[in-house]
Design an enzyme around this catalytic site. Structure first.
Site, short mmCIF file in Angstrom:
data_model
loop_
_atom_site.label_atom_id
_atom_site.label_comp_id
_atom_site.label_asym_id
_atom_site.label_seq_id
_atom_site.Cartn_x
_atom_site.Cartn_y
_atom_site.Cartn_z
CG HIS A 66 -1.91 1.16 1.17
ND1 HIS A 66 -3.19 1.02 0.69
CD2 HIS A 66 -1.78 2.47 1.53
CE1 HIS A 66 -3.82 2.18 0.77
NE2 HIS A 66 -2.98 3.08 1.27
CB CYS A 67 2.11 3.36 -2.58
SG CYS A 67 3.16 4.80 -2.86
#
Length: 332
Positions: A169-170
């Site tokens: 998850h960025c």
């Protein structure tokens, strides 16, 4: 939940026969159902816009846009427009602004594309019975979002969904990087690295040129303001170039090895047949090598959506065939 036909385990494991979840998701998309966690998607007509309403992610995504637009401002108004060399300004301006637009478009596509969310709450008794599993056959349920976990899916606590082939998850794109948006994330890191390197090169040339003449002749801004703007741009470019170049290399390595970052960190033993390097690249970028690989605008309309679903269906069909062949060879 347990019956004579199957057993359901609340573990983060996978079952190869359920690798797609295609039927349920296709029905959800056709009906225009919102995809995502709570407040994550917004229906537009009969299609869906994916958006994660996470405060940290939205702040980081806004900062990303601000920093790219700041770089455009400094490059165009501090360095290129005041230059007396017309062709130098034209060529560098066209290249830098083109890459910046492609970077922002890739960022939008990464942020607003469903990364491969598994249908939420599909682990119902009726759906279990419709699978027609054999006695003793095991499938796995995610206890957090109450969905059947396909192979290589992992739960994201921020998206509140299980994501197929979740890499990470960025927060900078306010989304997970998964099966359906990894290509846009790779393009985003590539184009940001290019404009960062270009900005560093232009800044060096500008400093070298202005040292020879008066600073007032190099820029429409005062010397002190110009120097501060250029120093901040250089610091930003160095940080962005380092980060995005590393991320770009990591993503290409993961694609070529057919292994996500989560699978590598967890040291998961592959239960799937790994694709070759070129097959992995073609699966992520869609089709044989071409300039379309570098275009974040492809697949924007309805035809692109159908093309992506067809590619995904073909990959899932291949996975099911490989699994059946493995069952055949391993059976006595």
């Amino acid at each position: 939940m347990q019956s004579s036909n199957h057993r359901l385990r609340d573990m983060e494991q996978h079952h190869p026969l359920l690798s797609g979840g295609t039927d349920v998701e296709a029905d959800s998309l056709a009906a225009g159902v919102m995809v995502g966690g709570p407040h994550s998607g917004h229906a537009v007509g009969n299609r869906t816009v994916w958006f994660i309403q996470d405060s940290c992610g939205m702040v980081c995504a806004t900062m990303t846009w601000f920093l790219v637009l700041y770089a455009e401002f400094v490059v165009n108004f501090v360095m290129l427009l005041p230059s007396k060399n017309f062709w130098y300004s034209l060529l560098n301006g066209a290249a830098f602004n083109s890459f910046a637009i492609l970077a922002l478009a890739s960022h939008l596509r990464t942020m607003l594309t469903d990364p491969g969310a598994v249908p939420k709450g599909n682990a119902t008794k009726e759906y279990m019975e419709s699978l027609q599993l054999k006695p003793g056959e095991v499938i796995y349920k995610c206890p957090k979002c109450c969905s059947i976990k396909p192979e290589r899916a992992h739960h994201c606590s921020i998206c509140k969904r299980c994501i197929r082939k979740m890499d990470h998850h960025c927060p900078w794109v306010n989304n997970c990087v998964g099966e359906k948006n990894q290509r846009f994330f790779v393009l985003f890191t590539m184009y940001v690295a290019l404009i960062s390197a270009h900005a560093l090169g232009l800044s060096g040339m500008h400093f070298f040129t202005c040292i020879k003449v008066q600073w007032n002749e190099c820029s429409d801004f005062s010397p002190g303001v110009s120097v501060l703007l250029l120093i901040f741009l250089c610091l930003e470019a160095v940080l962005f170039l380092t980060f995005t170049a590393v991320m770009f290399g990591t993503q290409i390595h993961s694609i070529c090895n057919d292994e996500t970052e989560i699978e590598r960190l967890k040291n998961e033993k592959p239960t799937w047949e790994r694709r070759t390097r070129w097959d992995g690249m073609k699966t992520v970028f869609g089709g044989p090598p071409s300039l379309l690989w570098c275009n974040p605008f492809t697949g924007w309309g309805r035809e692109g959506l159908y093309h992506q679903q067809l590619l995904r269906f073909q990959a899932e069909l291949l996975t099911c065939r490989q699994w059946l062949e493995l069952r055949r060879t391993s059976s006595p």
